[in-house]
Scaffold this motif. Structure first.
Motif, PDB file in Angstrom:
ATOM      1  N   MET A   1      42.208  43.486  39.443  1.00 51.19           N
ATOM      2  CA  MET A   1      41.130  44.322  38.969  1.00 51.19           C
ATOM      3  C   MET A   1      40.767  45.390  40.012  1.00 51.19           C
ATOM      4  SD  MET A   1      39.274  44.688  36.396  1.00 51.19           S
ATOM      5  CE  MET A   1      37.711  44.982  35.702  1.00 51.19           C
ATOM      6  N   ILE A   2      40.690  44.979  41.252  1.00 48.26           N
ATOM      7  CA  ILE A   2      40.357  45.922  42.320  1.00 48.26           C
ATOM      8  C   ILE A   2      41.446  46.982  42.450  1.00 48.26           C
ATOM      9  CG2 ILE A   2      39.992  46.139  44.800  1.00 48.26           C
ATOM     10  CD1 ILE A   2      38.746  43.353  44.715  1.00 48.26           C
ATOM     11  N   LEU A   3      42.680  46.578  42.234  1.00 47.22           N
ATOM     12  CA  LEU A   3      43.793  47.522  42.308  1.00 47.22           C
ATOM     13  C   LEU A   3      43.641  48.615  41.257  1.00 47.22           C
ATOM     14  CD1 LEU A   3      46.550  48.291  43.487  1.00 47.22           C
ATOM     15  CD2 LEU A   3      47.582  46.822  41.755  1.00 47.22           C
ATOM     16  N   LEU A   4      43.222  48.263  40.053  1.00 47.17           N
ATOM     17  CA  LEU A   4      43.023  49.262  39.002  1.00 47.17           C
ATOM     18  C   LEU A   4      41.903  50.233  39.363  1.00 47.17           C
ATOM     19  CD1 LEU A   4      43.388  47.100  35.780  1.00 47.17           C
ATOM     20  CD2 LEU A   4      44.986  48.785  36.675  1.00 47.17           C
ATOM     21  N   VAL A   5      40.846  49.725  39.937  1.00 44.08           N
ATOM     22  CA  VAL A   5      39.733  50.581  40.342  1.00 44.08           C
ATOM     23  C   VAL A   5      40.190  51.559  41.415  1.00 44.08           C
ATOM     24  CG1 VAL A   5      37.473  50.584  41.469  1.00 44.08           C
ATOM     25  CG2 VAL A   5      37.976  48.895  39.696  1.00 44.08           C
ATOM     26  N   VAL A   6      40.921  51.079  42.377  1.00 43.16           N
ATOM     27  CA  VAL A   6      41.420  51.938  43.458  1.00 43.16           C
ATOM     28  C   VAL A   6      42.410  52.952  42.910  1.00 43.16           C
ATOM     29  CG1 VAL A   6      42.792  51.946  45.585  1.00 43.16           C
ATOM     30  CG2 VAL A   6      41.012  50.220  45.244  1.00 43.16           C
TER      31      VAL A   6
END
Length: 56
Positions: A1-6
């Motif tokens: 999820m954090i990867l998508l935000v970044v």
């Protein structure tokens, strides 16, 4: 999820900047129209809105 935000943060930032630019430009145009204090072209020529137009 954090990867998508970044991953999508730069693209989202660009979109938000574009929207802000358009809003500022629209506001400036509206202020310029208000300062000119001239009547609209359609109003000064006596045009009326509607589907029938000039033919009645």
């Amino acid at each position: 999820m954090i990867l998508l935000v970044v991953l999508f943060a730069p693209a989202l930032s660009s979109v938000l900047k574009s929207i802000a630019f358009r809003n500022r430009a629209a506001g400036k145009a509206e202020m310029m129209r208000a300062k000119s204090n001239k009547p609209d072209v359609a109003v000064s020529k006596g045009c009326r809105a509607g589907k029938r137009g000039r033919r009645g």
